[in-house]
Design a protein around this motif. Structure first.
Motif, short mmCIF file in Angstrom:
data_model
loop_
_atom_site.label_atom_id
_atom_site.label_comp_id
_atom_site.label_asym_id
_atom_site.label_seq_id
_atom_site.Cartn_x
_atom_site.Cartn_y
_atom_site.Cartn_z
N UNK A 120 0.84 -1.20 0.00
CA UNK A 120 0.00 0.00 0.00
C UNK A 120 0.88 1.25 0.00
N UNK A 121 1.97 1.21 0.78
CA UNK A 121 2.94 2.32 0.77
C UNK A 121 3.47 2.59 -0.63
N UNK A 122 3.73 1.48 -1.35
CA UNK A 122 4.30 1.62 -2.69
C UNK A 122 3.36 2.44 -3.57
N UNK A 123 2.08 2.24 -3.39
CA UNK A 123 1.12 2.99 -4.20
C UNK A 123 1.15 4.46 -3.81
N UNK A 124 1.23 4.70 -2.51
CA UNK A 124 1.23 6.09 -2.04
C UNK A 124 2.59 6.75 -2.23
N UNK A 125 3.63 6.13 -1.78
CA UNK A 125 5.05 6.50 -1.90
C UNK A 125 5.74 6.00 -0.64
N UNK A 126 6.98 5.53 -0.83
CA UNK A 126 7.72 4.98 0.31
C UNK A 126 8.23 6.10 1.20
N UNK A 127 8.32 5.78 2.47
CA UNK A 127 8.76 6.80 3.42
C UNK A 127 10.24 7.13 3.26
N UNK A 128 10.59 8.35 3.62
CA UNK A 128 12.00 8.74 3.55
C UNK A 128 12.74 8.35 4.84
N UNK A 129 12.00 7.90 5.82
CA UNK A 129 12.63 7.48 7.08
C UNK A 129 12.31 6.00 7.32
N UNK A 130 13.05 5.11 6.63
CA UNK A 130 12.65 3.70 6.62
C UNK A 130 12.61 3.03 7.99
N UNK A 131 13.53 3.36 8.87
CA UNK A 131 13.53 2.69 10.17
C UNK A 131 12.31 3.08 11.00
N UNK A 132 12.01 4.37 10.97
CA UNK A 132 10.84 4.84 11.72
C UNK A 132 9.57 4.24 11.13
N UNK A 133 9.58 4.19 9.80
CA UNK A 133 8.41 3.63 9.13
C UNK A 133 8.21 2.17 9.56
N UNK A 134 9.31 1.43 9.61
CA UNK A 134 9.19 0.02 9.98
C UNK A 134 8.67 -0.11 11.41
N UNK A 135 9.16 0.75 12.29
CA UNK A 135 8.69 0.70 13.67
C UNK A 135 7.17 0.92 13.71
N UNK A 136 6.71 1.83 12.86
CA UNK A 136 5.27 2.12 12.83
C UNK A 136 4.48 0.94 12.24
N UNK A 137 4.99 0.42 11.11
CA UNK A 137 4.26 -0.65 10.41
C UNK A 137 4.22 -1.94 11.23
N UNK A 290 12.57 -5.40 5.50
CA UNK A 290 11.51 -4.40 5.50
C UNK A 290 12.03 -2.99 5.72
N UNK A 291 13.31 -2.88 6.05
CA UNK A 291 13.88 -1.54 6.18
C UNK A 291 14.72 -1.23 4.94
N UNK A 292 15.60 -2.17 4.59
CA UNK A 292 16.53 -1.85 3.51
C UNK A 292 15.84 -1.80 2.14
N UNK A 293 14.92 -2.71 1.93
CA UNK A 293 14.30 -2.73 0.59
C UNK A 293 13.41 -1.51 0.30
N UNK A 294 12.54 -1.15 1.21
CA UNK A 294 11.77 0.07 0.94
C UNK A 294 12.68 1.29 0.82
N UNK A 295 13.76 1.30 1.61
CA UNK A 295 14.73 2.38 1.52
C UNK A 295 15.28 2.47 0.09
N UNK A 358 -2.29 -11.46 17.70
CA UNK A 358 -2.27 -10.10 18.23
C UNK A 358 -1.01 -9.87 19.08
N UNK A 359 -0.55 -10.93 19.74
CA UNK A 359 0.65 -10.76 20.59
C UNK A 359 1.90 -10.43 19.77
N UNK A 360 2.25 -11.25 18.76
CA UNK A 360 3.42 -10.85 17.97
C UNK A 360 3.21 -9.53 17.23
N UNK A 361 1.94 -9.17 16.98
CA UNK A 361 1.70 -7.89 16.32
C UNK A 361 1.95 -6.73 17.28
N UNK A 362 1.95 -7.02 18.58
CA UNK A 362 2.18 -5.95 19.53
C UNK A 362 3.63 -5.87 19.97
#
Ligand code: PHE
Length: 445
Positions: A120-137, A290-295, A358-362
């Motif tokens: 979905x990010x790819x459609x919108x545009x990848x973030x310029x801060x990949x590590x932060x983005x990964x933490x969020x995702x 998930x950090x290096x590739x979107x970067x 839900x646990x590993x997602x948290x």
């Protein structure tokens, strides 16, 4: 009991191709891309790849063929199957073979959810801060949300049953996946600096080949990647016609699985090296891919968005077809053990796994621990149990393996049984002892 007909009401795969694609769909998953690339990076590149290939051939194929034999003969999901083949005392192995897929499903669906989110990010545009983005995702509400989308899709497919759900999904999705992946590899080869990636990936040293940790990791990666040691192949084969060659199918599925992992490496490593982000992969963690590739894709602008969409769609699809097979184990077990309709069984197993997920997602720590425990311990126990059951307790495994096999393949069956009886258990015990020590130390540490 050897029955030539399906018990009444049990479905059968409509075609040989359908079965192979469904089994390959299970085998080809996040393990081939996400886990394989970070294991390869950690294991020093090519040495890991070579060992992994060796394990696939010597241990993976025989165990898979044996699981096919157990499933097809028993015509039952794992709990019933191991009891039928080995006697009541084997029930424990059956439960293990149902528990492991539920655990794996719970956290795999979370990771596949990340992939979907990045698509979905790819459609919108990848973030310029990949590590932060990964933490969020990767953790909290977004992770739970995408995990639930994946689980809902998985439940829907499994609800439709073998032919209309699982087989149909595999026949449509797997060719799409192969095609996009090959396209990605070709594109990656045009990147400036791709050679560096290839040389990391394809050159090896003797020392790395003899490193016990790398050997152990290659073995457990082979099992996890082939989906053996956890009841999936038993379950799928319980729907397989007696005309099918089991050994041949095990070879095709394993080859497909290895090829996808190998090709995924041809995509991932050039990208990483071309963009000079190999540092990140060196600190390899769950998040590497998930950090290096979107970067990387982010730096490529528009083209990156298109290629990135393809990349993450492949990852999400691969995750989906694996999730489907994992859910089928729980579903089939509930149907067989409690004689309840498929819809209810799918919902019960699916909602159960969704809640556990839900646990590993948290928490990424929980996710990492689940991956370690299931991927490096439970799977090995499962595979060890299967090889002892198939090699030593199953009556005349030879005839089950020979059924539907060509004369050429038949000649190899004794060797295969020999591997299952002696090589696999010995090797597994060694690995288990090593894994146990390492996993426990890590979990405590
Ligand atoms: N084989 C899958 C992969 O490589 C993982 C998996 C394990 C799927 C067990 C199903 C069952 O990603």
């Amino acid at each position: 009991m050897i029955s030539n007909d399906q018990p009444r009401g049990r479905e059968v795969f409509a075609s040989s191709m359908g079965f192979v694609l469904a089994a390959a769909g299970s085998a080809v998953g996040l393990g081939n891309m996400w886990r394989f690339s970070y294991m390869t990076a950690e294991g020093g590149g090519a040495a890991f790849v070579l060992l992994y290939l060796l394990m696939t051939v010597l241990i993976g194929v025989p165990v898979m063929a044996m699981e096919f034999a157990v499933g097809r003969r028993a015509r039952s999901s794992p709990i019933g199957a191991v009891r039928q083949i080995g006697g009541r005392g084997w029930g424990l192995l059956g439960y293990l073979l149902v528990l492991t897929p539920v655990i794996i499903l719970a956290y795999f669906s979370v990771i596949a959810g990340w992939a979907l989110h990045y698509a979905v990010d790819a459609i919108r545009s990848f973030s310029t801060a990949p590590s932060e983005r990964f933490a969020f995702v990767s953790t909290g509400a977004p992770a739970i949300f995408y995990h639930l989308i994946l689980m809902a899709t998985t439940i829907l497919i499994v609800m439709f049953g073998i032919r209309k759900g699982i087989e149909r999904a595999a026949v449509i999705l797997m060719p799409v996946l192969f095609t996009i992946l090959i396209g990605l590899a070709l594109w990656a080869s045009t990147l400036p600096g791709a050679e560096q990636g290839y040389s990391f990936y394809l050159q090896t040293s003797i020392e790395a080949l003899l490193n016990p940790t790398v050997i152990r990791q290659a073995a457990s990666q082979a099992f996890l990647s082939l989906s053996v040691g956890m009841g999936v192949m038993i379950t799928y084969a319980s729907y397989l016609s007696r005309e099918e060659g089991l050994v041949k199918n095990a070879m095709i599925v394993s080859l497909a699985d290895f090829s996808v992992a190998f090709i995924a490496g041809l995509v991932v490593f050039p990208i990483i090296f071309a963009l000079g982000i190999s540092e990140e992969i060196n600190n390899s963690t769950i998040g590497t891919l998930f950090i290096s590739i979107p970067h990387a894709f982010q730096q490529m602008g528009m083209l990156g968005q298109v290629v990135g969409l393809a990349f993450f769609m492949v990852l999400a699809l691969a995750g989906l077809t694996s999730s489907v097979s994992l859910l089928e184990v729980g579903t089939a077990s509930i149907i067989d053990e409690f004689k309840i309709p498929r819809k209810t069984a799918t919902l019960t197993a699916g909602i159960g796994a969704a809640i556990v997920g839900i646990f590993p997602a948290m928490s990424q720590d929980i996710l990492g621990d689940m991956d370690k425990i299931s991927g490096e311990l439970l799977v090995i126990f499962g595979a060890l149990g299967m090889s002892v059951l198939g090699g030593w307790f199953m009556k005349d495994p030879q005839s089950e393996l020979a059924e539907g096999a060509s004369p050429f393949i038949r000649r190899w069956i004794p060797l295969l049984i020999f591997l299952v009886r002696y090589l696999v258990p010995t090797f597994m015990l060694v690995i288990l002892a090593m894994s146990f020590k390492e996993t426990i130390t890590q979990l405590l540490g």
